[in-house]
Scaffold this motif. Structure first.
Motif, mmCIF file in Angstrom:
data_model
loop_
_atom_site.group_PDB
_atom_site.id
_atom_site.type_symbol
_atom_site.label_atom_id
_atom_site.label_comp_id
_atom_site.label_asym_id
_atom_site.label_seq_id
_atom_site.Cartn_x
_atom_site.Cartn_y
_atom_site.Cartn_z
ATOM 1 N N GLN A 1 -40.676 -41.079 -13.455
ATOM 2 C CA GLN A 1 -39.865 -41.352 -14.637
ATOM 3 C C GLN A 1 -40.045 -42.792 -15.147
ATOM 4 O OE1 GLN A 1 -39.045 -40.411 -11.577
ATOM 5 N NE2 GLN A 1 -36.992 -39.548 -11.528
ATOM 6 N N ILE A 2 -40.610 -43.666 -14.315
ATOM 7 C CA ILE A 2 -40.757 -45.063 -14.737
ATOM 8 C C ILE A 2 -41.902 -45.160 -15.732
ATOM 9 C CG2 ILE A 2 -41.292 -47.398 -13.940
ATOM 10 C CD1 ILE A 2 -39.960 -46.457 -11.246
ATOM 11 N N LYS A 3 -41.622 -45.801 -16.899
ATOM 12 C CA LYS A 3 -42.616 -45.917 -17.971
ATOM 13 C C LYS A 3 -43.742 -46.848 -17.577
ATOM 14 C CE LYS A 3 -38.918 -45.386 -21.297
ATOM 15 N NZ LYS A 3 -37.859 -46.262 -21.778
ATOM 16 N N ALA B 1 -38.515 -51.048 -5.166
ATOM 17 C CA ALA B 1 -39.330 -51.138 -6.384
ATOM 18 C C ALA B 1 -38.808 -50.195 -7.456
ATOM 19 C CB ALA B 1 -40.786 -50.825 -6.066
ATOM 20 N N VAL B 2 -38.484 -48.961 -7.065
ATOM 21 C CA VAL B 2 -37.979 -47.982 -8.033
ATOM 22 C C VAL B 2 -36.642 -48.473 -8.588
ATOM 23 C CG1 VAL B 2 -37.106 -45.616 -8.268
ATOM 24 C CG2 VAL B 2 -39.201 -46.041 -6.978
ATOM 25 N N VAL C 1 -46.703 -49.206 -6.920
ATOM 26 C CA VAL C 1 -46.431 -48.266 -8.015
ATOM 27 C C VAL C 1 -47.477 -48.431 -9.123
ATOM 28 C CG1 VAL C 1 -44.775 -47.673 -9.840
ATOM 29 C CG2 VAL C 1 -43.954 -48.093 -7.526
ATOM 30 N N ARG D 1 -34.630 -52.734 -14.812
ATOM 31 C CA ARG D 1 -35.324 -53.384 -15.910
ATOM 32 C C ARG D 1 -35.326 -52.478 -17.142
ATOM 33 N NH1 ARG D 1 -39.607 -57.640 -15.911
ATOM 34 N NH2 ARG D 1 -39.391 -57.696 -13.657
ATOM 35 N N GLU D 2 -35.542 -51.166 -16.928
ATOM 36 C CA GLU D 2 -35.553 -50.216 -18.045
ATOM 37 C C GLU D 2 -34.181 -50.129 -18.706
ATOM 38 O OE1 GLU D 2 -37.177 -46.410 -16.975
ATOM 39 O OE2 GLU D 2 -39.220 -47.134 -17.239
ATOM 40 N N ARG E 1 -36.241 -38.855 0.076
ATOM 41 C CA ARG E 1 -35.147 -39.106 -0.861
ATOM 42 C C ARG E 1 -33.771 -39.029 -0.198
ATOM 43 N NH1 ARG E 1 -38.001 -38.209 -5.926
ATOM 44 N NH2 ARG E 1 -39.544 -39.783 -5.498
ATOM 45 N N THR F 1 -43.047 -50.472 -18.343
ATOM 46 C CA THR F 1 -42.186 -51.166 -17.375
ATOM 47 C C THR F 1 -43.007 -51.627 -16.167
ATOM 48 O OG1 THR F 1 -40.418 -49.647 -18.004
ATOM 49 C CG2 THR F 1 -40.069 -50.944 -16.006
ATOM 50 N N VAL F 2 -43.907 -50.748 -15.705
ATOM 51 C CA VAL F 2 -44.743 -51.066 -14.551
ATOM 52 C C VAL F 2 -45.642 -52.262 -14.845
ATOM 53 C CG1 VAL F 2 -46.539 -50.175 -13.007
ATOM 54 C CG2 VAL F 2 -44.674 -48.684 -13.728
ATOM 55 N N MET G 1 -37.236 -51.429 -11.059
ATOM 56 C CA MET G 1 -37.822 -51.054 -12.350
ATOM 57 C C MET G 1 -36.823 -50.265 -13.192
ATOM 58 S SD MET G 1 -41.789 -50.293 -11.560
ATOM 59 C CE MET G 1 -42.675 -51.205 -10.313
ATOM 60 N N ARG G 2 -35.985 -49.435 -12.537
ATOM 61 C CA ARG G 2 -34.931 -48.705 -13.266
ATOM 62 C C ARG G 2 -33.987 -49.700 -13.914
ATOM 63 N NH1 ARG G 2 -34.403 -44.108 -9.702
ATOM 64 N NH2 ARG G 2 -36.037 -42.708 -10.453
ATOM 65 N N MET H 1 -40.460 -41.385 -9.063
ATOM 66 C CA MET H 1 -41.300 -42.512 -9.485
ATOM 67 C C MET H 1 -41.948 -42.196 -10.826
ATOM 68 S SD MET H 1 -42.875 -44.647 -6.452
ATOM 69 C CE MET H 1 -43.936 -43.309 -5.962
#
Ligand SMILES: [K+]
Ligand SMILES: [K+]
Lengths: 101, 101, 101, 101
Positions: free
Chosen positions: A3-5, B81-82, A75, B88-89, B2, A8-9, B85-86, A1
């Motif tokens: 690593q998400i900027k 969610a992760v 998040v 989207r990035e 994970r 972006t959040v 967002m990934r 988690m």
């Protein structure tokens, strides 16, 4: 988690709150304030129940917003809390550093 | 957490939502839509309270769904969610890559 | 969080649910079922609001149960979800192994 | 999250609960007990809905307390749960050590 900027959040959070506000204003005929209030109260899982969708479309969409919004909110809130407490710690250290003289 | 496969998470989530929908439709006599709405609103912990079980069986089963469903929901929502967002990035990076020319 | 034994988590969870059930039965005069239902609905943060304490003692104690119970519940539920999904994965692998022959 | 000191977490939690209590006492005219009850019920995401802000200011501020308070509450509760269960484990080990003689 990690690593998400942050960017972006924030974009994800603003996006989901805006979508919810517009959707419930149109679908349930609530005021802009109430639609915003309902969206935040829902994706934060507080869920007062003072406002609840009555149409079938509103109920289905609410479950959709729950599936999509809850994770984004969680998040965002976690990152914001850590950021906030770090700032407070830095401020305390700064205070101690200055008072130490 | 994970190590749990996305497939296992999705099957668990669909399973718990389906079980809840069927159970509350039969036990509380709610419509299919309301039973589905109540199940999602409960295991997400939103809990509006617009629908609440009235029978002893319904109340006991609701605590059962809370014990079993909340963890499954939390794991599913976090992974979603992760993932979201990934995506989207990656999309933003793709946009920047194309706009850079 | 990993270092906490499953046994400790289960004893903590049973302890908090039992304490809440007995307390609200005595303090608010609710039935045993309703007191148990309210305790689980509260520490899981579902919070339907169908039952809410009316006495000053009940309200203060509820915030106490929230402070003490929520963390215990969250840890218990997370461990239970991971355990449950691992079991499902092992079952799926067992099925695949047998169907493979 | 591990790096945040227990002291910072406690100060943040007390700060947010106090601010909420004072704010809702003034903005919504609720009793001190009800304002405290509402604040804890909101930032814990229990959200019974027995008390809900009616003024525009109260609704907007509530979303603010949700954004700021939820993360602080979550971090505090998680640390408290781990601390509490470790204490119980140490106590059990101490008991076993003494009973072993
Ligand atoms: K609620
Ligand atoms: K809730």
């Amino acid at each position: 988690m990690r690593q998400i900027k942050a960017q972006t959040v924030i974009i994800s959070l603003v996006g989901i709150v805006l979508s919810g506000t517009v959707f419930f204003h149109l679908a349930e005929g609530w005021s802009w304030l109430d639609s915003y209030f309902f969206t935040v109260v829902t994706i934060s899982t507080v869920g007062y129940g003072s406002l609840v969708p009555t149409s079938a479309l509103g109920k289905l969409a609410t479950t959709g917003f729950i599936f999509v919004g809850l994770g984004i909110f969680a998040v965002a809130i976690q990152q914001f809390a850590v950021f906030q407490m770090r700032k407070r710690e830095e401020h305390t250290e700064w205070l101690i550093g200055h008072l130490g003289h």
